[in-house]
Design a protein around this motif. Sequence first.
Motif, PDB file in Angstrom:
ATOM      1  N   ILE A  73       0.795  -1.177  -0.062  1.00 54.02           N
ATOM      2  CA  ILE A  73       0.010  -0.167  -0.018  1.00 54.02           C
ATOM      3  C   ILE A  73       0.956   1.349  -0.102  1.00 54.02           C
ATOM      4  N   VAL A  74       2.015   1.116   0.734  1.00 53.79           N
ATOM      5  CA  VAL A  74       2.869   2.342   0.680  1.00 53.79           C
ATOM      6  C   VAL A  74       3.830   2.255  -0.680  1.00 53.79           C
ATOM      7  N   ASP A  75       4.427   1.079  -0.478  1.00 56.56           N
ATOM      8  CA  ASP A  75       5.405   1.123  -1.690  1.00 56.56           C
ATOM      9  C   ASP A  75       4.806   1.074  -3.359  1.00 56.56           C
ATOM     10  N   SER A  76       3.588   0.701  -3.345  1.00 58.75           N
ATOM     11  CA  SER A  76       3.093   0.805  -5.018  1.00 58.75           C
ATOM     12  C   SER A  76       3.034   2.477  -5.318  1.00 58.75           C
ATOM     13  N   TYR A  77       2.982   3.088  -4.264  1.00 60.39           N
ATOM     14  CA  TYR A  77       2.990   4.768  -4.675  1.00 60.39           C
ATOM     15  C   TYR A  77       4.565   5.003  -4.949  1.00 60.39           C
ATOM     16  N   THR A  78       5.540   4.775  -3.943  1.00 60.67           N
ATOM     17  CA  THR A  78       6.752   4.868  -4.031  1.00 60.67           C
ATOM     18  C   THR A  78       7.463   4.474  -5.305  1.00 60.67           C
ATOM     19  N   LEU A  79       6.931   3.283  -5.581  1.00 58.38           N
ATOM     20  CA  LEU A  79       7.611   2.668  -6.689  1.00 58.38           C
ATOM     21  C   LEU A  79       7.485   3.234  -7.952  1.00 58.38           C
ATOM     22  N   THR A  80       5.926   3.455  -8.472  1.00 58.35           N
ATOM     23  CA  THR A  80       5.711   4.320  -9.752  1.00 58.35           C
ATOM     24  C   THR A  80       6.150   5.489  -9.719  1.00 58.35           C
ATOM     25  N   PHE A  81       6.115   6.066  -8.611  1.00 61.83           N
ATOM     26  CA  PHE A  81       6.973   7.482  -8.174  1.00 61.83           C
ATOM     27  C   PHE A  81       8.376   7.478  -8.714  1.00 61.83           C
ATOM     28  N   GLY A  82       9.241   6.859  -8.101  1.00 63.22           N
ATOM     29  CA  GLY A  82      10.467   6.667  -8.199  1.00 63.22           C
ATOM     30  C   GLY A  82      10.722   6.151  -9.892  1.00 63.22           C
ATOM     31  N   GLY A  83       9.995   5.184 -10.303  1.00 60.91           N
ATOM     32  CA  GLY A  83      10.212   4.372 -11.554  1.00 60.91           C
ATOM     33  C   GLY A  83      10.123   5.453 -12.629  1.00 60.91           C
ATOM     34  N   LEU A  84       9.092   6.127 -12.487  1.00 63.30           N
ATOM     35  CA  LEU A  84       8.486   6.994 -13.612  1.00 63.30           C
ATOM     36  C   LEU A  84       9.066   8.565 -13.713  1.00 63.30           C
ATOM     37  N   LEU A  85       9.965   8.810 -12.685  1.00 66.23           N
ATOM     38  CA  LEU A  85      10.466  10.229 -12.429  1.00 66.23           C
ATOM     39  C   LEU A  85      11.257  10.559 -13.588  1.00 66.23           C
ATOM     40  N   LEU A  86      12.289   9.807 -13.996  1.00 67.51           N
ATOM     41  CA  LEU A  86      13.384  10.055 -15.091  1.00 67.51           C
ATOM     42  C   LEU A  86      12.511  10.544 -16.219  1.00 67.51           C
ATOM     43  N   LEU A  87      11.373   9.730 -16.643  1.00 63.28           N
ATOM     44  CA  LEU A  87      10.530   9.850 -17.765  1.00 63.28           C
ATOM     45  C   LEU A  87       9.895  11.152 -17.683  1.00 63.28           C
ATOM     46  N   CYS A  88       9.512  11.230 -16.594  1.00 65.37           N
ATOM     47  CA  CYS A  88       8.316  12.411 -16.567  1.00 65.37           C
ATOM     48  C   CYS A  88       9.225  13.872 -16.478  1.00 65.37           C
ATOM     49  N   GLY A  89      10.546  13.730 -16.202  1.00 65.31           N
ATOM     50  CA  GLY A  89      11.419  14.855 -16.066  1.00 65.31           C
ATOM     51  C   GLY A  89      11.792  15.176 -17.561  1.00 65.31           C
ATOM     52  N   SER A  90      11.846  14.025 -18.349  1.00 65.54           N
ATOM     53  CA  SER A  90      12.502  14.389 -19.765  1.00 65.54           C
ATOM     54  C   SER A  90      11.156  14.893 -20.377  1.00 65.54           C
ATOM     55  N   ASP A 220      13.655   9.239 -24.602  1.00 67.49           N
ATOM     56  CA  ASP A 220      14.465   7.919 -24.360  1.00 67.49           C
ATOM     57  C   ASP A 220      13.625   6.764 -23.896  1.00 67.49           C
ATOM     58  N   LEU A 221      12.513   6.310 -24.678  1.00 65.49           N
ATOM     59  CA  LEU A 221      11.401   5.470 -24.038  1.00 65.49           C
ATOM     60  C   LEU A 221      12.079   4.135 -23.599  1.00 65.49           C
ATOM     61  N   ALA A 224      13.525   4.682 -20.209  1.00 69.10           N
ATOM     62  CA  ALA A 224      12.533   4.652 -19.127  1.00 69.10           C
ATOM     63  C   ALA A 224      12.058   3.465 -18.758  1.00 69.10           C
ATOM     64  N   LEU A 225      11.645   2.599 -19.733  1.00 67.40           N
ATOM     65  CA  LEU A 225      11.103   1.476 -19.797  1.00 67.40           C
ATOM     66  C   LEU A 225      12.033   0.309 -18.822  1.00 67.40           C
ATOM     67  N   LEU A 226      13.374   0.461 -19.135  1.00 65.02           N
ATOM     68  CA  LEU A 226      14.340  -0.487 -18.236  1.00 65.02           C
ATOM     69  C   LEU A 226      14.460   0.029 -17.070  1.00 65.02           C
ATOM     70  N   HIS A 274      20.548   9.604 -27.641  1.00 60.15           N
ATOM     71  CA  HIS A 274      19.730  10.840 -26.913  1.00 60.15           C
ATOM     72  C   HIS A 274      19.421   9.948 -25.467  1.00 60.15           C
ATOM     73  N   PRO A 275      20.266  10.026 -24.612  1.00 63.44           N
ATOM     74  CA  PRO A 275      20.005   9.567 -23.163  1.00 63.44           C
ATOM     75  C   PRO A 275      18.937  10.519 -22.581  1.00 63.44           C
ATOM     76  N   MET A 276      18.533   9.963 -21.493  1.00 65.56           N
ATOM     77  CA  MET A 276      17.750  10.904 -20.501  1.00 65.56           C
ATOM     78  C   MET A 276      18.492  12.002 -19.790  1.00 65.56           C
ATOM     79  N   LEU A 277      19.825  11.512 -19.527  1.00 63.62           N
ATOM     80  CA  LEU A 277      20.724  12.362 -18.858  1.00 63.62           C
ATOM     81  C   LEU A 277      21.988  12.548 -19.671  1.00 63.62           C
TER      82      LEU A 277
END
Length: 545
Positions: A73-90, A220-221, A224-226, A274-277
């Motif tokens: 319940i806690v980690d599902s939020y944190t996991l998608t949050f952290g996992g998608l941050l690089l893509l969302c920043g790009s 860099d799709l 992001a997926l990896l 074209h890397p994310m960073l």
Amino acid sequence: MNDRAVAPPGSGVPHPPKEKTVDRSTVHRHRWQILAALCLSLLLIGLDHLILNMALPMIQKDFASTGTEMQWIVDSYTLTFGGLLLLCGSLADRFGRRLLLILGMVVFLAFSLAAAFSTDAAMLIAMRAAMGAGAAMIMPATLAIIKDVFPAEEQAKAIGIWAGSAALGVPLGPVVGGFLLDNFWWGSVFLVNAPVVVVALLAAAFLIPESRNRNHPGLDLMGALLSAAGLGVLVYGLVEASRNGWTDSVTLVSLGVGALLMAGFVVWERRTAHPMLAAGLFGDSRFSGSAMAVAAVSFGMFGSLFVLTQYLQFVLAYEPLDAGVRLLAAATMMIAAPLSPKLVERLGLKAVVTAGLVLLTGALFLTSGADIGSDTQVIWSLALFGLGMGLTMPAAADAMLAAAPSGQSGAGASVTDAAMQVGGAFGIAVIGSVLANSYRDALPSLGQLPPEAATAVGDSVGAASAVAGSMGGEPGRRLLDAANDAFMAGLTDSMLIAAGVTALGALVAVVVLPRRTPGTGAGAGGTADAHPAGEKRPVETARGH
């Protein structure tokens, strides 16, 4: 050339409709109001996480959730949050930072409302994961916008306030959550997001200018997926270790596959056009060292909060509001955070970050000796933890934003946020696993209980409390005492692990971080949007300002 400059005539770059140029001096005249709007958005994220921690015991009783479900319940939020941050920043750099901020708040609101009316743990886990996706759009945009509207010499101060607003969620979350849970059902902790989102949306619409990198090379799709898949599988293995054990095949395969996916991400980022960073960014000691420091802080913070909310409500039997008031001791973050940039100027980045991590280590070690009959030691440790976090986070965040290239400010900010969220996910997973295993090992034989009751008691102290309450009398009291003693053994082990991680972070800071950064404020050092005093900044394109 600044990434916000207007494309020259005849360049072939299309101009989006309904745009107008913004006078940078006008934007800067409102920069502190803009910062307030950004901090409100950030407060929304911090407030939500800490309120949820207070609601976990009620959710567990309502849904009869297992310890693993509570972690998810806690980690599902944190996991998608952290996992998608690089893509969302790009995406923010490419399509607009204000656009992603507003879209993120809308998504966050919609799934907060859905979470409030979840009918079982599985639905709540799914809604929390979707909320994490919305938060991933919000957080990197806030830092990137700070870099856009503040001159280099003011960015360290602005980021100190940004970090302080995150700290504000620590005392507000538990207290607001405690009040709501004492008077309403657990779903109210999600409904409280609505008025905050509405105010933040209005502020974003009328105050914040749009900015983007008009020369963005593309998304860099694959990267992001990896990264998302790798982090997801890793955390899945860590969370499931609390149920299956560290030697179980599911745990080992999950951890191995996750590590391989993350290794693949690193290889891809080094080879793609074209890397994310920027390829050399992690070779910058202030960037990589600060990222590890942020991850270590978040590991200790999220992991300890997961344990202490259960300690206060189950072992010491405090009502949610009473437990929240005791967590107010961590409000010392609000004192330390504004001082951090000044201390960096005087003492240097290495000294401030290391000192903060040493304070965190001492706080977690103090927590490991918590008393089963008194909360005094925990209150002192929370106050010390708040000081350490307040010193470390603004200094590290400012150093990372300073190192990020101008055209990748959103992606650079997302690494700061990813280190925070992924460190937190690993903290909850590892600390939760250690707590669960140590708790089970310390329990006496439960052979006298029916099999179903024995399984529940072995799962968590919250379930043991419910079983003891249904038994009543002297047998129930003895069972509750045994479960509380076992929980305290788990608390000691888990907090010592957390202290070890923050101590390792302090060692990394000593070895990796430079004593001083090339300049003060994000944007110093030539990699960010530094402009000499008095020099007119380039005109940017803006939407709806």
